[in-house]
Design a protein around this motif. Sequence first.
Motif, PDB file in Angstrom:
ATOM      1  N   GLU A 222     -70.720   3.288 -21.054  1.00  0.00           N
ATOM      2  CA  GLU A 222     -69.189   3.081 -21.125  1.00  0.00           C
ATOM      3  C   GLU A 222     -68.480   4.291 -21.556  1.00  0.00           C
ATOM      4  OE1 GLU A 222     -65.792   0.273 -23.071  1.00  0.00           O
ATOM      5  OE2 GLU A 222     -68.004  -0.573 -23.194  1.00  0.00           O
ATOM      6  N   ASP A 223     -67.654   4.876 -20.672  1.00  0.00           N
ATOM      7  CA  ASP A 223     -66.901   6.042 -20.759  1.00  0.00           C
ATOM      8  C   ASP A 223     -65.630   5.812 -21.708  1.00  0.00           C
ATOM      9  OD1 ASP A 223     -68.634   7.644 -18.973  1.00  0.00           O
ATOM     10  OD2 ASP A 223     -67.608   7.048 -17.343  1.00  0.00           O
ATOM     11  N   ALA A 224     -65.589   6.650 -22.545  1.00  0.00           N
ATOM     12  CA  ALA A 224     -64.531   6.657 -23.579  1.00  0.00           C
ATOM     13  C   ALA A 224     -63.209   6.543 -22.871  1.00  0.00           C
ATOM     14  CB  ALA A 224     -64.454   7.635 -24.626  1.00  0.00           C
ATOM     15  N   ALA A 225     -62.277   5.822 -23.513  1.00  0.00           N
ATOM     16  CA  ALA A 225     -60.905   5.613 -22.718  1.00  0.00           C
ATOM     17  C   ALA A 225     -60.008   6.986 -22.933  1.00  0.00           C
ATOM     18  CB  ALA A 225     -60.355   4.577 -23.497  1.00  0.00           C
TER      19      ALA A 225
ATOM     20  N   ALA B 137     -64.955  -1.725 -15.459  1.00  0.00           N
ATOM     21  CA  ALA B 137     -63.803  -1.009 -15.653  1.00  0.00           C
ATOM     22  C   ALA B 137     -62.742  -1.419 -16.741  1.00  0.00           C
ATOM     23  CB  ALA B 137     -63.143  -1.185 -14.398  1.00  0.00           C
ATOM     24  N   THR B 138     -61.921  -0.825 -17.264  1.00  0.00           N
ATOM     25  CA  THR B 138     -60.933  -1.168 -18.539  1.00  0.00           C
ATOM     26  C   THR B 138     -60.734  -2.638 -18.191  1.00  0.00           C
ATOM     27  OG1 THR B 138     -60.220   1.198 -18.574  1.00  0.00           O
ATOM     28  CG2 THR B 138     -59.024  -0.596 -19.786  1.00  0.00           C
ATOM     29  N   GLY B 139     -60.757  -3.514 -19.363  1.00  0.00           N
ATOM     30  CA  GLY B 139     -60.294  -4.806 -19.416  1.00  0.00           C
ATOM     31  C   GLY B 139     -61.403  -5.734 -18.787  1.00  0.00           C
ATOM     32  N   ASP B 140     -62.453  -5.365 -18.148  1.00  0.00           N
ATOM     33  CA  ASP B 140     -63.357  -6.323 -17.639  1.00  0.00           C
ATOM     34  C   ASP B 140     -64.093  -6.900 -19.051  1.00  0.00           C
ATOM     35  OD1 ASP B 140     -63.340  -5.656 -14.834  1.00  0.00           O
ATOM     36  OD2 ASP B 140     -64.908  -4.225 -15.101  1.00  0.00           O
ATOM     37  N   VAL B 141     -64.193  -8.167 -18.656  1.00  0.00           N
ATOM     38  CA  VAL B 141     -64.738  -9.091 -20.000  1.00  0.00           C
ATOM     39  C   VAL B 141     -66.090  -9.740 -19.531  1.00  0.00           C
ATOM     40  CG1 VAL B 141     -64.451 -11.005 -21.210  1.00  0.00           C
ATOM     41  CG2 VAL B 141     -62.656  -9.674 -20.921  1.00  0.00           C
ATOM     42  N   LEU B 142     -67.178  -9.500 -20.251  1.00  0.00           N
ATOM     43  CA  LEU B 142     -68.501  -9.922 -20.019  1.00  0.00           C
ATOM     44  C   LEU B 142     -68.794 -11.139 -20.787  1.00  0.00           C
ATOM     45  CD1 LEU B 142     -70.479  -6.626 -20.045  1.00  0.00           C
ATOM     46  CD2 LEU B 142     -69.807  -7.628 -18.019  1.00  0.00           C
TER      47      LEU B 142
ATOM     48  N   ALA C 184     -71.336 -20.962 -23.091  1.00  0.00           N
ATOM     49  CA  ALA C 184     -70.976 -19.728 -22.562  1.00  0.00           C
ATOM     50  C   ALA C 184     -70.314 -19.105 -24.019  1.00  0.00           C
ATOM     51  CB  ALA C 184     -69.900 -19.784 -21.698  1.00  0.00           C
ATOM     52  N   HIS C 185     -70.590 -17.735 -23.866  1.00  0.00           N
ATOM     53  CA  HIS C 185     -70.103 -16.921 -25.142  1.00  0.00           C
ATOM     54  C   HIS C 185     -69.379 -15.366 -24.292  1.00  0.00           C
ATOM     55  CE1 HIS C 185     -72.233 -18.680 -28.201  1.00  0.00           C
ATOM     56  NE2 HIS C 185     -73.292 -18.994 -27.027  1.00  0.00           N
ATOM     57  N   VAL C 186     -68.472 -15.018 -24.941  1.00  0.00           N
ATOM     58  CA  VAL C 186     -67.914 -13.863 -24.767  1.00  0.00           C
ATOM     59  C   VAL C 186     -68.913 -12.761 -25.375  1.00  0.00           C
ATOM     60  CG1 VAL C 186     -66.011 -12.228 -24.950  1.00  0.00           C
ATOM     61  CG2 VAL C 186     -65.581 -14.472 -24.383  1.00  0.00           C
ATOM     62  N   ALA C 187     -69.408 -11.986 -24.421  1.00  0.00           N
ATOM     63  CA  ALA C 187     -70.410 -10.746 -25.175  1.00  0.00           C
ATOM     64  C   ALA C 187     -69.647  -9.470 -25.387  1.00  0.00           C
ATOM     65  CB  ALA C 187     -71.470 -10.706 -24.010  1.00  0.00           C
ATOM     66  N   HIS C 188     -68.813  -9.101 -24.578  1.00  0.00           N
ATOM     67  CA  HIS C 188     -68.020  -7.537 -24.508  1.00  0.00           C
ATOM     68  C   HIS C 188     -66.775  -7.681 -23.592  1.00  0.00           C
ATOM     69  CE1 HIS C 188     -67.792  -3.384 -24.996  1.00  0.00           C
ATOM     70  NE2 HIS C 188     -67.865  -3.323 -23.786  1.00  0.00           N
ATOM     71  N   ALA C 189     -66.035  -6.884 -24.248  1.00  0.00           N
ATOM     72  CA  ALA C 189     -64.583  -6.707 -23.535  1.00  0.00           C
ATOM     73  C   ALA C 189     -64.701  -5.131 -23.286  1.00  0.00           C
ATOM     74  CB  ALA C 189     -63.523  -7.066 -24.178  1.00  0.00           C
ATOM     75  N   VAL C 190     -64.659  -4.576 -22.095  1.00  0.00           N
ATOM     76  CA  VAL C 190     -64.694  -3.274 -21.641  1.00  0.00           C
ATOM     77  C   VAL C 190     -63.462  -2.628 -22.136  1.00  0.00           C
ATOM     78  CG1 VAL C 190     -65.029  -1.440 -19.838  1.00  0.00           C
ATOM     79  CG2 VAL C 190     -66.320  -3.589 -19.797  1.00  0.00           C
ATOM     80  N   TYR C 191     -63.511  -1.169 -23.207  1.00  0.00           N
ATOM     81  CA  TYR C 191     -62.404  -0.604 -23.609  1.00  0.00           C
ATOM     82  C   TYR C 191     -62.458   0.623 -22.839  1.00  0.00           C
ATOM     83  CZ  TYR C 191     -59.810   2.208 -26.595  1.00  0.00           C
ATOM     84  OH  TYR C 191     -58.956   2.998 -27.191  1.00  0.00           O
TER      85      TYR C 191
ATOM     86  N   LYS D 119     -68.911 -11.201 -15.028  1.00  0.00           N
ATOM     87  CA  LYS D 119     -67.986 -10.188 -15.188  1.00  0.00           C
ATOM     88  C   LYS D 119     -66.717 -10.878 -14.833  1.00  0.00           C
ATOM     89  CE  LYS D 119     -67.294  -6.744 -12.665  1.00  0.00           C
ATOM     90  NZ  LYS D 119     -67.567  -5.598 -11.853  1.00  0.00           N
ATOM     91  N   ASN D 120     -65.661 -11.176 -15.449  1.00  0.00           N
ATOM     92  CA  ASN D 120     -64.616 -11.657 -15.414  1.00  0.00           C
ATOM     93  C   ASN D 120     -64.753 -12.850 -14.593  1.00  0.00           C
ATOM     94  OD1 ASN D 120     -63.244  -9.351 -16.276  1.00  0.00           O
ATOM     95  ND2 ASN D 120     -63.458  -8.261 -14.340  1.00  0.00           N
ATOM     96  N   GLY D 121     -65.825 -13.865 -14.712  1.00  0.00           N
ATOM     97  CA  GLY D 121     -65.822 -15.110 -14.411  1.00  0.00           C
ATOM     98  C   GLY D 121     -66.897 -15.125 -13.108  1.00  0.00           C
ATOM     99  N   THR D 122     -67.357 -13.919 -12.534  1.00  0.00           N
ATOM    100  CA  THR D 122     -68.279 -13.875 -11.396  1.00  0.00           C
ATOM    101  C   THR D 122     -69.691 -13.215 -11.875  1.00  0.00           C
ATOM    102  OG1 THR D 122     -66.194 -13.608  -9.936  1.00  0.00           O
ATOM    103  CG2 THR D 122     -68.378 -12.947  -9.073  1.00  0.00           C
ATOM    104  N   THR D 123     -70.565 -13.990 -11.519  1.00  0.00           N
ATOM    105  CA  THR D 123     -72.067 -13.399 -11.766  1.00  0.00           C
ATOM    106  C   THR D 123     -72.193 -11.842 -11.257  1.00  0.00           C
ATOM    107  OG1 THR D 123     -74.346 -13.916 -11.766  1.00  0.00           O
ATOM    108  CG2 THR D 123     -73.119 -14.172  -9.641  1.00  0.00           C
ATOM    109  N   VAL D 124     -72.988 -11.267 -12.055  1.00  0.00           N
ATOM    110  CA  VAL D 124     -73.231  -9.800 -11.612  1.00  0.00           C
ATOM    111  C   VAL D 124     -74.755  -9.813 -11.427  1.00  0.00           C
ATOM    112  CG1 VAL D 124     -71.517  -8.891 -13.032  1.00  0.00           C
ATOM    113  CG2 VAL D 124     -73.443  -9.077 -13.998  1.00  0.00           C
TER     114      VAL D 124
END
Length: 111
Positions: free
Chosen positions: A108-111, A80-85, A12-19, A48-53
């Motif tokens: 992704e909408d800018a913060a 949403a902010t902080g979600d990890v794919l 498994a790999h981290v692909a993106h963290a939502v900013y 997303k955060n450990g749960t399949t999408v």
Amino acid sequence: SQKLAVDAASEAHVAHAVYGTTGTLLAFRAGAVTPAGSATSVAVDLKKNGTTVLSSTITLNNTQSAYQLVNGTISSASLATGDVLTVHFTLTGTNEPQGVFCQIIWNEDAA
């Protein structure tokens, strides 16, 4: 993605963290540089955060050609902010594909 010219492995790999403040998954696809041999497959899952999408994992096997992208069906598209794919590869069999890769498309909408 996994390394080119190297047999696929379960990992498994981290692909993106939502900013941004919000976002939407638009598409998820996977393929292999060198397809799997007979009686071998790789399941590719986007979480997303450990749960399949996805409605179900993408299966890569000997029916695909080199570099062919196989589409997944997204069942939970909101971000949403902080979600990890993360992308998860699960290998079954011994005629491994090589260079397994995926593509994630999102807004992704800018913060």
